[in-house]
Write a protein that holds these residues in place. Structure first.
Motif, PDB file in Angstrom:
ATOM      1  N   ILE B 143       0.866  -1.170   0.000  1.00  0.00           N
ATOM      2  CA  ILE B 143       0.000   0.000   0.000  1.00  0.00           C
ATOM      3  C   ILE B 143       0.905   1.224   0.000  1.00  0.00           C
ATOM      4  CG2 ILE B 143      -0.246  -0.193   2.515  1.00  0.00           C
ATOM      5  CD1 ILE B 143      -2.924   1.227   2.260  1.00  0.00           C
ATOM      6  N   VAL B 144       0.648   2.131  -0.917  1.00  0.00           N
ATOM      7  CA  VAL B 144       1.478   3.328  -1.050  1.00  0.00           C
ATOM      8  C   VAL B 144       0.726   4.508  -0.445  1.00  0.00           C
ATOM      9  CG1 VAL B 144       2.816   4.765  -2.646  1.00  0.00           C
ATOM     10  CG2 VAL B 144       2.321   2.369  -3.235  1.00  0.00           C
ATOM     11  N   VAL B 145       1.408   5.243   0.410  1.00  0.00           N
ATOM     12  CA  VAL B 145       0.815   6.451   0.998  1.00  0.00           C
ATOM     13  C   VAL B 145       1.783   7.622   0.814  1.00  0.00           C
ATOM     14  CG1 VAL B 145      -0.546   5.164   2.701  1.00  0.00           C
ATOM     15  CG2 VAL B 145       1.751   5.989   3.312  1.00  0.00           C
ATOM     16  N   SER B 146       1.222   8.819   0.885  1.00  0.00           N
ATOM     17  CA  SER B 146       2.016  10.034   0.648  1.00  0.00           C
ATOM     18  C   SER B 146       2.430  10.731   1.923  1.00  0.00           C
ATOM     19  CB  SER B 146       1.208  11.037  -0.176  1.00  0.00           C
ATOM     20  OG  SER B 146       0.887  10.507  -1.420  1.00  0.00           O
ATOM     21  N   SER B 147       1.895  10.289   3.037  1.00  0.00           N
ATOM     22  CA  SER B 147       2.136  11.014   4.285  1.00  0.00           C
ATOM     23  C   SER B 147       1.687  10.157   5.458  1.00  0.00           C
ATOM     24  CB  SER B 147       1.332  12.323   4.295  1.00  0.00           C
ATOM     25  OG  SER B 147      -0.058  12.009   4.293  1.00  0.00           O
ATOM     26  N   PHE B 148       2.079  10.581   6.660  1.00  0.00           N
ATOM     27  CA  PHE B 148       1.564   9.915   7.858  1.00  0.00           C
ATOM     28  C   PHE B 148       0.044  10.093   7.960  1.00  0.00           C
ATOM     29  CE2 PHE B 148       6.005  10.533   9.731  1.00  0.00           C
ATOM     30  CZ  PHE B 148       6.354   9.194   9.566  1.00  0.00           C
ATOM     31  N   ASP B 149      -0.445  11.251   7.540  1.00  0.00           N
ATOM     32  CA  ASP B 149      -1.893  11.468   7.558  1.00  0.00           C
ATOM     33  C   ASP B 149      -2.606  10.412   6.713  1.00  0.00           C
ATOM     34  OD1 ASP B 149      -1.744  13.622   9.214  1.00  0.00           O
ATOM     35  OD2 ASP B 149      -2.038  15.142   7.645  1.00  0.00           O
ATOM     36  N   GLU B 150      -2.100  10.199   5.518  1.00  0.00           N
ATOM     37  CA  GLU B 150      -2.753   9.214   4.658  1.00  0.00           C
ATOM     38  C   GLU B 150      -2.612   7.808   5.231  1.00  0.00           C
ATOM     39  OE1 GLU B 150      -1.528   9.186   0.543  1.00  0.00           O
ATOM     40  OE2 GLU B 150      -3.005   7.637   0.021  1.00  0.00           O
ATOM     41  N   LEU B 151      -1.470   7.551   5.872  1.00  0.00           N
ATOM     42  CA  LEU B 151      -1.310   6.245   6.528  1.00  0.00           C
ATOM     43  C   LEU B 151      -2.435   6.009   7.526  1.00  0.00           C
ATOM     44  CD1 LEU B 151       0.620   3.743   7.144  1.00  0.00           C
ATOM     45  CD2 LEU B 151       1.454   5.131   9.058  1.00  0.00           C
ATOM     46  N   HIS B 152      -2.732   7.033   8.300  1.00  0.00           N
ATOM     47  CA  HIS B 152      -3.747   6.853   9.337  1.00  0.00           C
ATOM     48  C   HIS B 152      -5.151   6.832   8.754  1.00  0.00           C
ATOM     49  CE1 HIS B 152      -1.133   6.573  12.788  1.00  0.00           C
ATOM     50  NE2 HIS B 152      -0.326   7.415  12.134  1.00  0.00           N
ATOM     51  N   GLN B 153      -5.354   7.582   7.684  1.00  0.00           N
ATOM     52  CA  GLN B 153      -6.657   7.513   7.011  1.00  0.00           C
ATOM     53  C   GLN B 153      -6.915   6.114   6.455  1.00  0.00           C
ATOM     54  OE1 GLN B 153      -6.267  10.594   4.072  1.00  0.00           O
ATOM     55  NE2 GLN B 153      -6.174  12.184   5.651  1.00  0.00           N
ATOM     56  N   ARG B 154      -5.851   5.443   6.056  1.00  0.00           N
ATOM     57  CA  ARG B 154      -6.015   4.122   5.456  1.00  0.00           C
ATOM     58  C   ARG B 154      -5.594   3.013   6.415  1.00  0.00           C
ATOM     59  NH1 ARG B 154      -4.226   3.846  -0.626  1.00  0.00           N
ATOM     60  NH2 ARG B 154      -5.481   1.971  -0.304  1.00  0.00           N
ATOM     61  N   ALA B 155      -5.680   3.318   7.706  1.00  0.00           N
ATOM     62  CA  ALA B 155      -5.199   2.382   8.736  1.00  0.00           C
ATOM     63  C   ALA B 155      -5.805   0.992   8.575  1.00  0.00           C
ATOM     64  CB  ALA B 155      -5.502   2.947  10.123  1.00  0.00           C
ATOM     65  N   ALA B 156      -7.045   0.943   8.124  1.00  0.00           N
ATOM     66  CA  ALA B 156      -7.715  -0.357   8.012  1.00  0.00           C
ATOM     67  C   ALA B 156      -7.098  -1.230   6.920  1.00  0.00           C
ATOM     68  CB  ALA B 156      -9.208  -0.140   7.724  1.00  0.00           C
ATOM     69  N   ASP B 157      -6.360  -0.619   6.007  1.00  0.00           N
ATOM     70  CA  ASP B 157      -5.777  -1.373   4.890  1.00  0.00           C
ATOM     71  C   ASP B 157      -4.313  -1.743   5.111  1.00  0.00           C
ATOM     72  OD1 ASP B 157      -8.196  -0.956   3.528  1.00  0.00           O
ATOM     73  OD2 ASP B 157      -7.470   0.971   2.741  1.00  0.00           O
ATOM     74  N   VAL B 158      -3.795  -1.421   6.269  1.00  0.00           N
ATOM     75  CA  VAL B 158      -2.347  -1.531   6.467  1.00  0.00           C
ATOM     76  C   VAL B 158      -1.924  -2.909   6.960  1.00  0.00           C
ATOM     77  CG1 VAL B 158      -0.459  -0.659   7.923  1.00  0.00           C
ATOM     78  CG2 VAL B 158      -2.000   0.956   6.763  1.00  0.00           C
ATOM     79  N   ARG B 159      -2.778  -3.564   7.726  1.00  0.00           N
ATOM     80  CA  ARG B 159      -2.372  -4.806   8.388  1.00  0.00           C
ATOM     81  C   ARG B 159      -1.862  -5.854   7.396  1.00  0.00           C
ATOM     82  NH1 ARG B 159      -2.288  -6.251  13.273  1.00  0.00           N
ATOM     83  NH2 ARG B 159      -3.510  -4.402  13.803  1.00  0.00           N
ATOM     84  N   GLY B 160      -0.688  -6.369   7.705  1.00  0.00           N
ATOM     85  CA  GLY B 160      -0.108  -7.423   6.874  1.00  0.00           C
ATOM     86  C   GLY B 160       0.547  -6.928   5.596  1.00  0.00           C
ATOM     87  N   ARG B 161       0.447  -5.627   5.342  1.00  0.00           N
ATOM     88  CA  ARG B 161       0.965  -5.083   4.084  1.00  0.00           C
ATOM     89  C   ARG B 161       2.391  -4.541   4.233  1.00  0.00           C
ATOM     90  NH1 ARG B 161      -3.081  -2.843   0.590  1.00  0.00           N
ATOM     91  NH2 ARG B 161      -4.988  -4.060   0.803  1.00  0.00           N
ATOM     92  N   ILE B 162       3.012  -4.363   3.092  1.00  0.00           N
ATOM     93  CA  ILE B 162       4.241  -3.570   3.028  1.00  0.00           C
ATOM     94  C   ILE B 162       3.828  -2.139   2.717  1.00  0.00           C
ATOM     95  CG2 ILE B 162       6.397  -3.178   1.775  1.00  0.00           C
ATOM     96  CD1 ILE B 162       6.509  -6.210   1.231  1.00  0.00           C
ATOM     97  N   VAL B 163       4.093  -1.254   3.660  1.00  0.00           N
ATOM     98  CA  VAL B 163       3.724   0.155   3.482  1.00  0.00           C
ATOM     99  C   VAL B 163       4.856   0.872   2.738  1.00  0.00           C
ATOM    100  CG1 VAL B 163       3.296   2.352   4.646  1.00  0.00           C
ATOM    101  CG2 VAL B 163       2.229   0.231   5.491  1.00  0.00           C
ATOM    102  N   VAL B 164       4.512   1.550   1.669  1.00  0.00           N
ATOM    103  CA  VAL B 164       5.482   2.343   0.905  1.00  0.00           C
ATOM    104  C   VAL B 164       5.160   3.824   1.149  1.00  0.00           C
ATOM    105  CG1 VAL B 164       6.473   2.832  -1.361  1.00  0.00           C
ATOM    106  CG2 VAL B 164       5.521   0.546  -0.866  1.00  0.00           C
TER     107      VAL B 164
END
Lengths: 471, 471
Positions: B143-164
């Protein structure tokens, strides 16, 4: 062979009528007045090309999705399948794969280490076509030279050594000789391996791969490129009198040839469909990068030129064909295969154009052909003055179209570019990010206009007069 | 604590005599006339620094010979031995290694592959201090995000993923937050691994390593840097709705601490040897490059400043000490160790200067200290007008001198530079080739003059007044 298109006369006769329906500023009353009839389609093609960033996004799509596309890899095969399907979806005609067999060179794992004066890895890229080292690597003292002359002056010191050619980049043509023949020239003197300073301006410790050619009369030794910085550092160490010992490990090998294909799509000419203006590029890349400039960009630009004609309903008198050649980088089998497959058609090729030197600092076109043809091409190029691409430089061509051009005596053209091309050429850094979408659109517009007008001329473009025509 | 050096008054009284023996143009009759006495030694130091390319060649020698110098490696140990021997040969005094224990982080083999949409390797560098993956790698959707804000907005999609984290570079301070804490912030939401867009301007698909800091309350997950180009490409793929699957393999691990040392050399003060002007840099580098700008260059520049004083027979009133700190990059143990070892001496440190932001586009000095001290520093800097380095910017310091400056309330200074520093920072491209020898010589001259004059002032430079002094 005609020297001046008959339609010039016709258009001059029609000038009064045209003046009545076209803005006066768009017209010229001189001998090139025939071009005025093409101002409106040219304007539509340029306008469509510059309306959006479609072409840039398509370069991104190819390179993002498939990555490097070395001949014989599943990535190139998949990219070819995608191109066939997408060309059909675009409405191009006679979309087809034209099979050729291609070499299958495999890089494998590779590394280069300084053993002495102090152990450390260096960045490197094996040269395409190189043989590998023994499985446990090849360790030897190194000798650094600045030229073939120095190599021969120090011939007595070469045997058993790893020869490092630290030749600063001047021009590609001048410097690439070391990549092409350095290994064999060192091997002829008994060298164990060869390293070349990468052929390109100094980047960010960026090695450039590329093909080598083994001479038939010298041992085949492994060869790799090092960065300009590392070549200079090794040279400095040698100049301090330090013993320089290196270890090169390469799994590189050449497997049996495999299937590949050129991808061909057309817009069939409305009056003289058997006469062809062919636009080319190469779709394969080296394995180390996505080949956005070398040459996905050229493929999308030439393909787009045909797509836009189709979309705008501009069907010229002759057929315009786009060919995404395979295997330019390490075999040229696509270009050779096209020549062989279409040998009987070569006489019907009015012009072949290749785009394979990047889309950075666009310079206009290069053209090789008769003086009469050049006069026409110059006039067509004048339509591109508004996008700054109206220059026609003395020499045009390209590796892929070369065999056909040579065999058929076909007028040839290149889309010319300078800028950062050789900075990223054959490196992992050849990505779409550094290509300006505006330049891509300009290139599309320019190729579309040039191809459309040449394909539409009432009389075919003057053919090359023969071997003495200055090519 | 004095606010104005007493010698200003003395020098004003002596002005008539000085005018008789010095060129008039070299003198100023204002409150800064005391500086005139330093014009001659300053001129000698600058002249000696600019007489040749000795300093640049020494940077080349260190980086060519030993290569990368990560803490705890044989390369750093050998480079330290060389520095000790060479400082002694230079005639520096009290040359010694001051031992500290340092972390030993080992990168091991590492790779990152796109699994889908189409398999290929990406260029990457694991972050210093990262843990490794399982031996057979870690494969997951990305999952690719542009910022910490976007990381938290998409928190539900993060589990088990490689965050870019595809965060375009703005300034180092702003962007390095993602390198430092991105892994733990992603891990807190259940991410399997983290990738960050490299912290630096876009290079040539150049990944930048650098340290991370794991938060105590989040799982430790592996983390690596990708190039700006690859981060953008992954982001584009995601934006096209493509499923993005990656495989990360890292052998990274942290071994037990090992011995290392700061290297110290001096020119002992002729009147007040216990008072110290300390010049610092860090001698370690990351493992991926030779660290020519970060920070071999800073070490040679500060060392050269002392060597030139010695060579010219310029022994100031106070001691000038050069410290090549160890382990700045991944632990700061050199800086912490210096503070602890010299805690009782910190009050005698008149000034600490660090050179660790490159030698590209030199900007002068940064200075943190009392207003009175700044006035003196400005006047000293005026001696550097002829080499364009007379600016004194609001804030000075450095990572290695930081702990001592903080603990001792010591005035602190940096040699400031802009330009390409963050382009090559923490990359294989941090080589000596791109450092201009003339800039190195200018830097040597500037540091030598500043250190010599501050160390020679009849009265010690105004100390920092306290926490409210604007640092």
């Amino acid at each position: 062979m005609s020297t001046k298109p008959v339609h010039r006369v016709r258009h001059t006769l029609l000038l009064g009528a045209l003046l009545a329906i076209l803005p006066a500023a768009a017209l010229s009353a001189g001998p090139d007045a025939w071009i005025d009839a093409y101002r409106e389609p040219a304007s539509r093609l340029v306008g469509a090309a510059l309306a959006d960033r479609f072409a840039w996004h398509r370069i991104a799509e190819v390179t993002d999705t498939f990555g490097p596309r070395l001949s014989g890899t599943p990535a190139l095969d998949a990219a070819i399948e995608w191109a066939l399907a997408t060309m059909k979806a675009d409405g191009l005609e006679n979309v087809r794969a034209e099979p050729v067999m291609v070499p299958r060179w495999v890089r494998g794992r590779e590394s280069l280490h300084v053993v002495a004066p102090f152990p450390r890895p260096l960045v490197m890229l094996g040269l395409g076509g190189s043989v590998g080292t023994p499985a446990d690597g090849l360790e030897a003292d190194a000798i650094v030279v600045s030229s073939f002359d120095e190599l021969h002056q120090r011939a007595a010191d070469v045997r058993g050594r790893i020869v490092v050619f630290d030749v600063p980049y001047t021009t590609y043509g001048e410097t690439v000789r070391y990549r092409g023949s350095g290994a064999s020239r060192a091997a002829a003197l008994g060298a164990a391996a060869a390293l070349i300073r990468s052929v390109g301006p100094m980047g960010l410790r960026t090695p450039h791969t590329g093909g080598l050619q083994y001479a038939p009369d010298a041992p085949t030794i492994p060869a790799a490129a090092v960065s300009a910085e590392d070549a200079a550092a090794l040279h400095r160490l040698q100049s301090r009198g330090v013993r320089l010992r290196l270890k090169l490990t390469m799994e590189a090998r050449t497997l049996p040839d495999v299937d590949s294909a050129n991808v061909v799509g057309e817009i069939v000419g409305r009056e003289r469909p058997h006469e062809i203006v062919a636009l080319g590029c190469h779709y394969d890349s080296w394995d180390v990068g996505t080949g956005a400039s070398d040459d996905a960009g050229g493929c999308i630009v030439t393909w787009e030129a045909v797509r836009l004609m189709k979309r705008l309903g501009l069907r010229p008198r002759r057929t315009v064909r786009v060919v995404l050649f395979t295997n330019e980088e390490n075999g040229l089998r696509g270009g050779l295969g096209y020549r062989d497959r279409h040998r009987d058609q070569l006489a019907n090729h009015v012009l072949m154009l290749e785009s394979d030197i990047g889309l950075f600092d666009l310079q206009g076109f290069g053209f090789t052909g008769s003086d009469e043809a050049r006069t026409v091409v110059n006039t067509v190029a004048s339509l591109l003055n508004g996008i700054g691409l109206d220059r026609v430089l003395p020499s045009g061509g390209g590796a892929d179209i070369g065999p056909s051009v040579e065999a058929g005596g076909i007028a040839s053209m290149s889309l010319n570019s300078g800028g950062d091309y050789f900075l990223v050429h054959h490196t992992p850094a050849d990505t779409v990010d550094r290509i300006d979408p505006f330049n891509v659109s300009r290139a599309v517009g320019a190729v579309a206009v040039m191809a459309y007008v040449i394909a539409d001329l009432p009389e075919r473009l003057g053919e090359v007069a023969g071997p003495s025509n200055g090519r």
